[in-house]
Scaffold this active site. Structure first.
Site, PDB file in Angstrom:
ATOM      1  CG  ASN A 145       4.948  19.657  30.681  1.00 31.19           C
ATOM      2  OD1 ASN A 145       5.183  19.018  29.648  1.00 31.19           O
ATOM      3  ND2 ASN A 145       3.765  19.692  31.242  1.00 31.19           N
ATOM      4  CD  GLU A 191      -3.249  13.445  26.016  1.00 26.74           C
ATOM      5  OE1 GLU A 191      -3.759  14.286  26.784  1.00 26.74           O
ATOM      6  OE2 GLU A 191      -3.646  12.279  25.943  1.00 26.74           O
ATOM      7  CB  CYS A 215      -1.336  19.690  30.568  1.00 23.87           C
ATOM      8  SG  CYS A 215      -1.066  17.962  30.987  1.00 23.87           S
ATOM      9  N   GLY A 227      -8.427  18.377  23.849  1.00 26.34           N
ATOM     10  CA  GLY A 227      -7.828  17.370  22.994  1.00 26.34           C
ATOM     11  C   GLY A 227      -8.728  16.242  22.570  1.00 26.34           C
ATOM     12  CD  GLU A 256      -0.107  10.894  25.278  1.00 22.88           C
ATOM     13  OE1 GLU A 256       0.116  11.704  26.186  1.00 22.88           O
ATOM     14  OE2 GLU A 256       0.687  10.659  24.346  1.00 22.88           O
TER      15      GLU A 256
HETATM   16  P1  NDP Z   1       3.433  24.408  22.218  1.00 22.01           P
HETATM   17  O1  NDP Z   1       2.054  24.159  21.734  1.00 22.01           O
HETATM   18  O2  NDP Z   1       4.021  25.729  22.035  1.00 22.01           O
HETATM   19  O3  NDP Z   1       4.435  23.372  21.528  1.00 22.01           O
HETATM   20  C1  NDP Z   1       4.217  21.971  21.586  1.00 22.01           C
HETATM   21  C2  NDP Z   1       5.100  21.287  20.546  1.00 22.01           C
HETATM   22  O4  NDP Z   1       4.585  21.532  19.240  1.00 22.01           O
HETATM   23  C3  NDP Z   1       6.529  21.800  20.538  1.00 22.01           C
HETATM   24  O5  NDP Z   1       7.416  20.723  20.286  1.00 22.01           O
HETATM   25  C4  NDP Z   1       6.504  22.778  19.385  1.00 22.01           C
HETATM   26  O6  NDP Z   1       7.786  23.019  18.864  1.00 22.01           O
HETATM   27  C5  NDP Z   1       5.617  22.054  18.403  1.00 22.01           C
HETATM   28  N1  NDP Z   1       4.978  22.872  17.379  1.00 22.01           N
HETATM   29  C6  NDP Z   1       4.697  24.207  17.413  1.00 22.01           C
HETATM   30  N2  NDP Z   1       4.073  24.584  16.272  1.00 22.01           N
HETATM   31  C7  NDP Z   1       3.935  23.477  15.497  1.00 22.01           C
HETATM   32  C8  NDP Z   1       3.373  23.211  14.207  1.00 22.01           C
HETATM   33  N3  NDP Z   1       2.786  24.172  13.487  1.00 22.01           N
HETATM   34  N4  NDP Z   1       3.421  21.963  13.727  1.00 22.01           N
HETATM   35  C9  NDP Z   1       3.973  20.966  14.452  1.00 22.01           C
HETATM   36  N5  NDP Z   1       4.542  21.153  15.662  1.00 22.01           N
HETATM   37  C10 NDP Z   1       4.520  22.387  16.193  1.00 22.01           C
HETATM   38  O7  NDP Z   1       3.415  23.961  23.752  1.00 22.01           O
HETATM   39  P2  NDP Z   1       4.553  24.135  24.849  1.00 22.01           P
HETATM   40  O8  NDP Z   1       5.761  23.387  24.435  1.00 22.01           O
HETATM   41  O9  NDP Z   1       4.665  25.584  25.199  1.00 22.01           O
HETATM   42  O10 NDP Z   1       3.895  23.340  26.077  1.00 22.01           O
HETATM   43  C11 NDP Z   1       2.950  23.887  26.922  1.00 22.01           C
HETATM   44  C12 NDP Z   1       1.545  23.450  26.509  1.00 22.01           C
HETATM   45  O11 NDP Z   1       1.472  22.039  26.449  1.00 22.01           O
HETATM   46  C13 NDP Z   1       0.499  23.878  27.516  1.00 22.01           C
HETATM   47  O12 NDP Z   1      -0.632  24.368  26.864  1.00 22.01           O
HETATM   48  C14 NDP Z   1       0.153  22.579  28.222  1.00 22.01           C
HETATM   49  O13 NDP Z   1      -1.115  22.559  28.791  1.00 22.01           O
HETATM   50  C15 NDP Z   1       0.323  21.575  27.139  1.00 22.01           C
HETATM   51  N6  NDP Z   1       0.549  20.263  27.703  1.00 22.01           N
HETATM   52  C16 NDP Z   1      -0.435  19.312  27.591  1.00 22.01           C
HETATM   53  C17 NDP Z   1      -0.285  18.076  28.184  1.00 22.01           C
HETATM   54  C18 NDP Z   1      -1.329  17.015  28.048  1.00 22.01           C
HETATM   55  O14 NDP Z   1      -0.989  15.839  28.150  1.00 22.01           O
HETATM   56  N7  NDP Z   1      -2.587  17.328  27.829  1.00 22.01           N
HETATM   57  C19 NDP Z   1       0.914  17.758  28.963  1.00 22.01           C
HETATM   58  C20 NDP Z   1       1.903  18.797  28.968  1.00 22.01           C
HETATM   59  C21 NDP Z   1       1.698  20.021  28.365  1.00 22.01           C
HETATM   60  P3  NDP Z   1       8.705  24.168  19.516  1.00 22.01           P
HETATM   61  O15 NDP Z   1       8.510  24.181  20.981  1.00 22.01           O
HETATM   62  O16 NDP Z   1      10.059  23.738  19.148  1.00 22.01           O
HETATM   63  O17 NDP Z   1       8.232  25.426  18.873  1.00 22.01           O
END
Ligand code: NDP
Length: 485
Positions: free
Chosen positions: A154, A251, A285, A455, A459
């Protein structure tokens, strides 16, 4: 076609690197469905190259003074700001977010992080502790080593900077893996950091899906993992990091409450609810997706909300008049549509929106449900899309208990004209970041992060320094050693 194609998929040891043996990842412009670039997931050779260069570079970077490290970060901030327009267009192509937003919220907030941590890099110091007999202890704040950053889709530029800036300020090196959905912007961050004078290998970007992230997280050379992602991924990554006793910042997601009391300023409360649900098409998020509205203001709130939401300008994100863009992907659109259908099926009252737009791209209308009950699926699960649930409440104690009745604890907000009530209510919320009479402000000066399933760690702000450095204590004796034998 390929109008945003980067020079290569990865940025390692100060240069773009390609290895087409990796799985191809098509980058899709969400507003049209058009493929705008192709990158290749990191192979094991690429991962090795990134980690080896980070290890070597970190040893030297740690010897650079905080003042000089900071100067490089601040120079990078200036370049980001200078190129804001081009970077914003790229961010819009990568994410589908309207240019009206990316111009003010992405490269600019990344630049803020680089400037902020650049400014405090020279101030990362230890302390002196006097003891009896003239003995004393001094502490040194040391870098952790190689840090891995893993991003969600995002805020790709912001996440790359929010993780990179404090890590680098403290003398660490970073290997950053963006989400496979938005792989383009973090390459630009790496390029700009090196243009600003960062030594080769200190900040590297590799592409790939979860398995690339997992290979990085489990590598014994990695000292810390900072993930922005879902709670489900967070649990997996936290567990993998724990096996190697690594530091973590997690996060994760949320289902945050936004509480509107009868005495709130109506326009402000409606504006806060819009900001807290529909910015970035709801893909934020900390969104306040459970909007608790006290009964006395409910009708006026819903009427004004509907009016303002229906005035959203939906369409071409590159047109600066547009203020509501598509979902990031077909997959995310399907998820959002499923929740909208569930909301209707479970008996929530659709106030506005609910439909996909009959145009190219992954568009769905900003959607508001009223009469939502606490146990409905749309009130319990994170949707990560433009779906607001409005719930009724009567008393302060009742709303606090219901607001906290969630596994998440990322954020929360309250709108009220009663100052003491505002502070009392946020004091009782189980949430990492709270707002009174606004919503979703996250300046770099403010600690950001969640409690409960949202989390661990924080940050931004001075708090991030704690999470990218460790304290070494040195006891100095000033008298002869008094041993028993
Ligand atoms: P995901 O949890 O699907 O993915 C997050 C990242 O982790 C991606 O780069 C993903 O790779 C990677 N990943 C997935 N599986 C693994 C693993 N087993 N080991 C290491 N890395 C892995 O989240 P989204 O990308 O769909 O983002 C949306 C989510 O993020 C929502 O839940 C949102 O709330 C949260 N979010 C939290 C924020 C915060 O600051 N608290 C801010 C923004 C979003 P890939 O996508 O390539 O599979």
């Amino acid at each position: 076609m390929n109008r945003a194609q980067p020079k290569a998929s990865h940025f390692i040891n100060g240069a773009y690197v390609e290895d087409k043996a990796g799985r191809p990842i098509e980058v899709i412009y969400p507003a049209t469905g058009e493929v705008i670039a192709t990158v290749y997931a990191a192979t094991s050779e690429i991962i090795e190259m990134a980690l080896a260069s980070a290890v070597a570079a970190q040893a030297e970077w740690a010897k650079v003074s905080g003042m000089e490290r900071g100067r490089i970060l601040r120079r990078a901030a200036d370049i980001l700001r200078y190129r804001n327009h081009d970077l914003s267009v790229l961010e819009t192509l990568d994410t589908g977010k309207p240019l009206q937003e990316t111009l003010v919220a992405d490269a600019t907030s990344g630049a803020d992080a680089l400037e902020y941590f650049g400014g405090i890099a020279a101030g990362v110091t230890g302390e002196h502790i006097s003891l009896s007999g003239g003995d004393f202890v001094y502490t040194v704040r040391e870098p952790l080593g190689v840090c891995v950053g893993i991003g969600a889709w995002n805020y790709p530029t912001q996440i790359a900077c929010w993780k990179g800036a404090p890590a680098l300020a403290c003398g660490n090196a970073m290997v950053f893996k963006p989400s496979e959905t938005t792989p383009l912007s973090s390459l630009k961050v790496a390029e700009i950091l090196h243009e600003a004078g960062l030594p080769a290998g200190v900040y590297n970007v590799v592409q790939g899906m979860g398995e690339v992230g997992d290979a990085l997280v489990t590598d014994p050379r990695v000292a810390k993992v900072s993930l922005t992602g879902s709670a489900t991924t967070g649990k997996k990554v936290y567990a993998a990091a724990a096996a190697g006793m690594k530091h973590v910042t997690m996060e994760l997601g949320g289902k945050s409450p936004l509480i509107v009391f009868d005495d709130a300023d109506l326009e402000d409360a409606v504006g806060g609810a819009i900001l807290g649900n529909f910015y970035s098409s709801g893909q934020v998020c900390s969104n306040g997706t459970r909007v608790f509205v006290q009964k006395g203001i409910k009708d006026a709130f819903l009427a004004r909300l509907k009016e303002r939401v229906e005035a959203a300008v939906i369409g071409d994100p590159l047109d600066e008049a547009t203020n509501f863009g598509p979902m990031v992907s077909q997959g995310q659109l399907d998820i959002v549509q499923r929740y909208i259908d569930l909301g209707v099926a479970e008996g929530a009252r659709l106030i506005t929106g609910g439909a996909r737009l009959n145009i190219d791209g992954y568009f769905v209308q900003p959607t508001v449900f009223a009469d939502v009950l606490d146990d409905m699926t749309i009130a319990r699960e994170e949707i990560f899309g433009p779906v607001m649930s409005v719930l009724d409440f009567e008393t302060e104690d009742e709303v606090i208990a219901r607001a906290n009745d969630t596994v998440y604890g990322l954020a929360g907000g309250v709108f009220t004209a009663d100052l003491t009530r505002g502070h009392r209510v946020v004091g009782a919320l189980e949430a990492g970041s709270c707002w009174i009479n606004t919503y979703n402000q996250a300046p770099v000066e403010e600690p950001f992060g969640g409690v409960k399933a949202s989390g661990v760690g924080r940050e931004n702000s001075k708090a991030a320094i704690e999470h990218y450095s460790q304290v070494k204590s040195i006891y100095v004796a000033m008298a002869p050693v008094d041993a028993p034998f």
